[in-house]
Enzyme design. Sequence first.
Site, short mmCIF file in Angstrom:
data_model
loop_
_atom_site.label_atom_id
_atom_site.label_comp_id
_atom_site.label_asym_id
_atom_site.label_seq_id
_atom_site.Cartn_x
_atom_site.Cartn_y
_atom_site.Cartn_z
CE LYS A 37 -4.18 1.91 0.30
NZ LYS A 37 -5.10 1.53 -0.85
CG ASP A 76 -6.48 -0.70 -2.73
OD1 ASP A 76 -5.55 -0.91 -3.24
OD2 ASP A 76 -6.73 0.47 -2.92
CG ASP A 81 -4.04 -13.30 8.30
OD1 ASP A 81 -3.96 -14.38 8.41
OD2 ASP A 81 -4.84 -12.58 8.99
CG ASP A 128 -8.17 -16.68 5.25
OD1 ASP A 128 -7.21 -17.34 5.47
OD2 ASP A 128 -8.95 -16.55 6.17
C1 IPM Z 1 -2.87 -17.61 10.13
C2 IPM Z 1 -3.70 -17.37 11.25
C3 IPM Z 1 -2.91 -16.74 12.29
C4 IPM Z 1 -2.56 -15.32 11.69
C5 IPM Z 1 -3.70 -16.44 13.57
C6 IPM Z 1 -4.10 -17.70 14.17
C7 IPM Z 1 -2.84 -15.56 14.64
O1 IPM Z 1 -4.80 -16.47 10.90
O2 IPM Z 1 -1.88 -18.38 10.23
O3 IPM Z 1 -3.16 -17.33 8.90
O4 IPM Z 1 -3.12 -14.37 11.46
O5 IPM Z 1 -1.22 -15.35 11.28
MN MN Z 2 -4.93 -16.23 8.57
#
Ligand code: IPM
Ligand code: MN
Length: 371
Positions: free
Chosen positions: A189, A221, A245, A249
């Site tokens: 960013k 973004d 992180d 996901d």
């Molecule tokens: C990950 C998880 C961790 C993070 C948490 C559980 C602290 O979400 O490994 O991605 O945010 O790194």
């Molecule tokens: Mn995570």
Amino acid sequence: MKFNITVIPGDGIGPEVVNQAQKVLNAIGEVYDHTFLYEEVLMGACAIDKEGTPLPEKTLASCKKSDAILFGAIGDPKYDNDPSAKVRPEQGLLKLRKELALFCNVRPVKAYDQLIKNSPLKEEIIKGTDIEIYRELTGGIYFGIKQLSDDKQIAFDGCSYSVEEIERIAHLAFKAAQGRSKRLTLVDKANVLETSRLWRKTVSELSSQYPDVAVDTMFVDNAAMQLILNPKQFDVVLTGNLFGDILSDEASVIGGSIGLLASASVGNENALFEPIHGSYPQAKGKDIANPLASILSAAMLLRHLKLSKEAEAIEKAVEKSLELGITTEDIQSQSNFSTSKVGDFIVDYIHNQEDSNINFKNIHMGQSTII
Ligand code: IPM
Ligand code: MN
């Protein structure tokens, strides 16, 4: 060969999925003649309950001296719902990452042909996607100064990065790109954050050492949008702790289920392997959680130990399970298999890699009892 593995089952579904990964490692040991010696230790909510701390000394010591660490999951709703809790399970994992200096988190994201239909994204968008996210893991806002004012009206999380922290992961990301499609995207960013500007400068300076790698930069973004619009444009994605992180996901949607995403957290001395899904407390003890991310993490562990043939055997077995539909309910809601049945299939496949698909399908559909 002989290897010492520290096993941290952790919380929620962690123990069930790690159990399958261990079964699979044992099968690899039998077929390829290796011995895996396990030491099982506590971390997370279970460690708080038993020892009063999320990362007991014994756990840290075991991790430090082992060849690799196999980890399940961390977290418990009783802490999530209590913002005033002084000790939290996640502190255990964060402290372990920091203590072992596991600065580089690698998260591969692949669209398996067998699962294209499982993703809410269109087939033409995701087919052929093959990304490796390099997420910085021991710096940034996760580890900055944290403050809450005395009157509890203002909270503060600091974010800092040093050139050294950026360089060490960037080198690994560049090297990974060299072994892949030779493209590296730095996600940041930099239009707003000083730390991001330092990432850009540092990565740009390093790039002259890797002339065969094409580097581009993207604001986070936009990257969040591009991952969904056109994921195939990415090869290696390099980014900081928080952005990595979130993006990993998001990227798991491409693979059809977060239950498939494995990760490796590596430092100069130690390495830890874990699924990226969390502790999924609703499924705890029900034998329904997808063990494939944990099993694929075991494959990454083997590759780290330079056992590539063995890692490939696991990956092949996982693909076979997807092809034959021997999968848990997150992947197919009808005719699904339990966590342990999926693990059994992978184990059998490793033992009988030459056998026909039909044979396997029958056996694991419960239509036969002998192999
Ligand atoms: C990950 C998880 C961790 C993070 C948490 C559980 C602290 O979400 O490994 O991605 O945010 O790194
Ligand atoms: Mn995570």
